[in-house]
Design an enzyme around this catalytic site. Sequence first.
Site, PDB file in Angstrom:
ATOM      1  N   SER A  56       1.850   3.474  -6.585  1.00  0.00           N
ATOM      2  CA  SER A  56       2.230   3.940  -5.259  1.00  0.00           C
ATOM      3  C   SER A  56       1.506   5.251  -4.994  1.00  0.00           C
ATOM      4  O   SER A  56       0.676   5.702  -5.801  1.00  0.00           O
ATOM      5  CB  SER A  56       3.751   4.126  -5.176  1.00  0.00           C
ATOM      6  OG  SER A  56       4.161   4.268  -3.833  1.00  0.00           O
ATOM      7  N   VAL A  63       0.866  -1.177   0.000  1.00  0.00           N
ATOM      8  CA  VAL A  63       0.000   0.000   0.000  1.00  0.00           C
ATOM      9  C   VAL A  63       0.901   1.225   0.000  1.00  0.00           C
ATOM     10  O   VAL A  63       1.904   1.271   0.711  1.00  0.00           O
ATOM     11  CB  VAL A  63      -0.916   0.037   1.240  1.00  0.00           C
ATOM     12  CG1 VAL A  63      -1.859   1.235   1.180  1.00  0.00           C
ATOM     13  CG2 VAL A  63      -1.699  -1.267   1.379  1.00  0.00           C
ATOM     14  N   CYS A  64       0.548   2.215  -0.815  1.00  0.00           N
ATOM     15  CA  CYS A  64       1.251   3.487  -0.789  1.00  0.00           C
ATOM     16  C   CYS A  64       2.730   3.267  -1.099  1.00  0.00           C
ATOM     17  O   CYS A  64       3.088   2.477  -1.972  1.00  0.00           O
ATOM     18  CB  CYS A  64       0.995   4.140   0.563  1.00  0.00           C
ATOM     19  SG  CYS A  64       1.418   5.872   0.717  1.00  0.00           S
ATOM     20  N   SER A  65       3.622   3.937  -0.373  1.00  0.00           N
ATOM     21  CA  SER A  65       5.051   3.828  -0.645  1.00  0.00           C
ATOM     22  C   SER A  65       5.633   2.482  -0.243  1.00  0.00           C
ATOM     23  O   SER A  65       6.823   2.222  -0.463  1.00  0.00           O
ATOM     24  CB  SER A  65       5.818   4.949   0.064  1.00  0.00           C
ATOM     25  OG  SER A  65       5.586   4.925   1.454  1.00  0.00           O
ATOM     26  N   GLY A  66       4.812   1.608   0.313  1.00  0.00           N
ATOM     27  CA  GLY A  66       5.262   0.242   0.574  1.00  0.00           C
ATOM     28  C   GLY A  66       5.751  -0.446  -0.681  1.00  0.00           C
ATOM     29  O   GLY A  66       6.574  -1.373  -0.609  1.00  0.00           O
TER      30      GLY A  66
END
Length: 207
Positions: A119, A99-102
């Site tokens: 992202s 999720v996101c910058s993961g």
Amino acid sequence: MHVAIPLYDRFTALDAVGPYTVLAFAPGWTVTFVAAEPGPVTDDRGQLSIAATASYEEVPRPDVIVVPGGIGTFEALADEALVGWIREADAHTRWTTSVCSGSLLLGAAGLLRGRRATSHWAVTGFLADTGARAVTERVVVDGKIVTAAGVSAGIDMALTLLGQAADTETAEAVQLVIEYDPDPPFDAGAIGKASDALRERAAALLR
């Protein structure tokens, strides 16, 4: 189905809690928060901690991993314990997700080369450095790798995953349980809809 969500300093809470809530409601699914060692890990607002109940070593082969993002992601890229766990766990997962910058952590583990991935809008440009083909879609499925855009998109990702890993009816039942029927008061939730001034104001909140 066993899901592991790794936590690290200054992760974004909803990145982890959104998918957790979706997947923990699914019949037969269990979710474990993991970290370098068990104990509380504080989010990127500095006001909320989630307890990891197991270490990376204690959960080496989950069926699914969900890697959250957050302001702490860039520091976490140098955390070989975390990145190495993601790399090694991926060898055994049925699904590897972020999720996101993961997604940058998936990239650091070498998992995105040649794959489509997304992202948070603030960091999508960094995906190319990992060998990924960056796109701006909300949820991207490329083989067993599933990436989500920023923060709230983790809920969409988890429902998408549940629909594919279980079935549509299960995903729909969970969606109804959590009453996920977005009707936001403002039409400002995507970077393509934002003015330059709004983008600058939003970016300032990330510093």
